[in-house]
Design an enzyme around this catalytic site. Structure first.
Site, short mmCIF file in Angstrom:
data_model
loop_
_atom_site.label_atom_id
_atom_site.label_comp_id
_atom_site.label_asym_id
_atom_site.label_seq_id
_atom_site.Cartn_x
_atom_site.Cartn_y
_atom_site.Cartn_z
CG ASP A 528 -1.97 1.08 1.13
OD1 ASP A 528 -3.00 0.80 0.50
OD2 ASP A 528 -1.76 2.19 1.66
CG ASN A 536 -5.03 11.25 -5.27
OD1 ASN A 536 -4.33 11.32 -6.28
ND2 ASN A 536 -5.66 10.16 -4.93
CG ASP A 545 -4.07 8.72 -11.96
OD1 ASP A 545 -4.50 8.18 -10.93
OD2 ASP A 545 -4.79 9.27 -12.82
CD GLU A 571 -4.68 3.89 -1.81
OE1 GLU A 571 -5.00 4.15 -0.65
OE2 GLU A 571 -5.48 3.97 -2.77
#
Length: 657
Positions: A528, A536, A545, A571
């Site tokens: 993770d 973000n 991204d 993610e």
């Protein structure tokens, strides 16, 4: 001195001498005439021999042309023409009608009539090529052009011809040649060029829409206009959702939106058709996410999957074509049944390698006594042996130019090695090579040899069965390649190129069962990205991204060929590692964690904060299924997060909770 002979005796003596001279002269003259006559007869004999040789050559050439015409007559895409220059009379073979449409009465009977059907943009080039040949500036007349079809559209053709000069004449009186149907090839070239332009402009459309009716476009990537057939730079912002989708696709999308609106982070996926500027549509895979702190924006990612849909339709068409071909084989019922079984098994093989093994195992039943090899495209200019039975009939790798069947694109047979392809070893009584076109990676060839002579009937039967086998292989292998290609696309994550969650959920039970049967370890690592929401929120979703893609690239380069790397969530990624215990997996994963932490990530011209990952590792245990293995890996991952992130934790019973 006075002669004693009388005048009479003088006269007699003179007559006798003259007679003697006349006889000698006549003899000399007769020999000269005989020499001239003999020379004349020899010249005549030489001329007759020369004329006979010319006649034999003309007959041989006529037979060659007749055989060539017979071959051309079998090809519906090739026709021939004869243009008599003086009367401007144009004669076209019957192939014209299926190519250009209409009836026999619609065929142009003169070159002037033909020119009226040529596309205006191609007419000057056609005339120039024709004149260049008639003026001996070009050895042949050769031109690609568009002709008006009976249905009104422009149809691509290729014309080739050569002027013929009659014996004793100085100028040609006719042009003979062939015309070829190029329309399908041109359409394919135009489609390929269009696809290349679309790829160059970016395959993914990124857009933002208002999160309330009528869902107007706020922003859209620059590639969208050209992808949808509009001039580059056309204004799409402000358009409503119902102006972008086909009417039948709008209700399910509105229903999906209604279910997720007001829930930041909620998402849905659906395949939709976007309207094109010309009135058509293209299939796209839509991934929509509710963005913004209050869910005031819909973030949409659209991937053009039109070619995938076309491939699915093509696969269905080829499957139908294959079924028809097998059903219409003029072979014995038993042979047709064996071919059908082989075809079905190849089409549903798990891989091309498995299909080749099936062919090698069943080939001897299809053609008893024959040795065979299936050669398919490998490196540039080469074909490689993928399946064989009987004594090895060919080298494992050979140049495609060594095979006459590949060079001529038609079957090639030889007796006792005479005229056989260079790759055929020894001097078998019979050798036969059959091309297999239309496969990914290039054309292939089925090579067959038989050691002992066969009578004509058995040879004809074997050749017919070999041709049926080659056609079955062409259809079933191409269908298999299409299916595997579609399967590969369906199991890959579009953004990272890693396997997707669907593939992971299918793979995990199989690998777990295999590990338990073989008593081998199996490790699962869940990864993770730490503080991903921060990327973000601070830098935007595009930066997020890019962080995911960067980590995915490290995963793609990590581990062994048989380790499986998947993206299972936003993610969240994972690595399934067969034949390795958790402790060794942790040691390997430490190197991966360090590489990710040490690799800078750039976006929009600036370097982002360091990227780290937390990793949880669990090892399969007796009595635990896929869900239990994932649960343990997740618990270890949570422990790594709680422990400060940027670390690896291996599951132990203490993590139960």
């Amino acid at each position: 001195m006075t002669s004693d002979l009388s005048p009479g005796l003088w006269i007699g003596a003179f007559g006798a001498g003259f007679g003697l001279l006349a006889g000698v002269g006549a003899g000399l003259l007769g020999r000269a005439q005989r020499r001239r006559l003999g020379a004349l007869q020899a010249a005549q004999a030489e001329e007759r021999a020369r004329l006979e040789a010319q006649r034999a050559e003309a007959l041989r050439r006529r037979d060659e042309l007749q055989a060539y015409d017979e071959v051309l007559a079998l090809n519906p895409r090739v026709g021939h023409f004869l243009w008599s220059l003086g009367p401007d009379r144009l004669e076209l073979s019957p192939h014209w009608t299926p190519m250009i449409g209409g009836g026999a009465e619609d065929r142009p009977a003169s070159m002037d009539a033909l020119r009226l059907r040529i596309h205006p943009a191609d007419l000057d080039g056609f005339d120039e090529a024709l004149n260049a040949h008639l003026q001996h500036r070009q050895p042949v007349f050769d031109r690609e052009l568009r002709l008006q079809h009976a249905l009104g559209h422009w149809h691509w053709m290729h014309w080739q011809g050569k002027a013929v000069t009659p014996p004793g004449a100085e100028v040609p009186d006719r042009i003979v040649g062939h015309f070829y149907d190029l329309h399908a090839q041109k359409l394919a070239e135009e489609t390929l060029a269009s696809d290349r332009r679309l790829f160059d402009s970016g395959p993914v459309i990124v857009a933002s829409l208002d999160a309330q009716p009528p869902y107007r476009l706020r922003s859209v990537s620059a590639s969208a206009a050209e992808a949808l057939g509009h001039p580059r730079g056309s204004k799409l912002v402000g358009r409503r959702l119902d102006e972008l989708l086909l009417p039948e696709d709008l209700p399910p999308v509105l229903e999906d939106l209604g279910a997720v609106l007001g829930q930041p982070g909620a998402s849905f996926q659906r395949e939709v058709r976007l309207r094109l500027a010309d009135g058509g549509s293209h299939w796209h895979s839509l991934h929509a996410v509710i963005a913004g702190s209050e869910g005031q924006t819909v973030r949409a990612y659209l991937l053009d999957v039109e070619r995938l849909k076309q491939a699915e339709r093509e696969a269905a068409r080829q499957a139908g074509e294959l079924q028809v071909a097998v059903e219409h084989l003029t072979l014995s019922q038993g042979y047709a049944e064996r071919l059908r079984e082989l075809s079905e098994m190849i089409q549903f093989a798990a891989s091309e390698a498995e299909a080749h093994e099936l062919l090698a195992a069943r080939g001897p039943q299809l053609l008893p006594g024959w040795s065979a090899a299936l050669m398919l495209g490998g490196l540039a200019g080469q074909v490689e042996r993928r399946a064989a039975w009987g004594p090895v009939p060919a080298a494992a790798v050979q140049g495609s130019a060594e095979c006459w069947a590949l060079r001529l694109s038609k079957p090639h047979a030889a007796l006792h090695g005479a005229g056989a392809c260079a790759h055929v070893e020894g001097r078998p009584a019979h050798s036969l090579c059959l091309p297999i076109p239309g496969l990914q990676g290039g054309a292939g060839v089925l090579q067959l040899t038989y050691a002992d002579p066969l009578d004509a009937d058995r040879l004809r039967q074997a050749e017919a069965r070999a041709a049926a086998l080659a056609e079955t292989l062409r259809l079933s292998l191409s269908n298999l390649q299409l299916r595997l290609s579609l399967q590969e696309q369906a199991t890959r994550d579009w953004m990272t190129g890693l396997y997707n969650r669907r593939h992971f959920e299918e793979l995990l039970p199989r690998e777990l069962n295999r590990a338990l049967r073989a008593a081998e370890p199996l490790a699962l690592a869940m990864l993770d990205i730490d503080h991903f929401k921060t990327f973000n929120d601070r830098f935007g979703h595009e930066a997020g991204d890019e962080v995911i893609r960067c980590v995915a690239r490290h995963l793609a380069d990590f581990g062994r060929p048989y380790d499986s790397r998947c993206r299972v969530g936003g993610e969240e990624l994972c690595i399934l590692m067969p034949r390795i215990a958790a402790a060794e997996a942790r040691s390997r994963l430490e190197a991966l964690r360090g590489q990710i932490a040490a690799s800078p990530v750039h976006h929009a011209g600036r370097e982002l904060p360091p990227v780290t990952v937390s990793i949880g590792v669990a090892e399969a245990a007796d009595g635990g299924g896929p869900a239990e293995l994932m649960r343990r890996a997740d618990l270890a991952l949570y422990a790594a997060k709680r422990g400060g992130r940027d670390r690896i934790v291996v599951w132990t019973p203490e993590h139960v909770g």
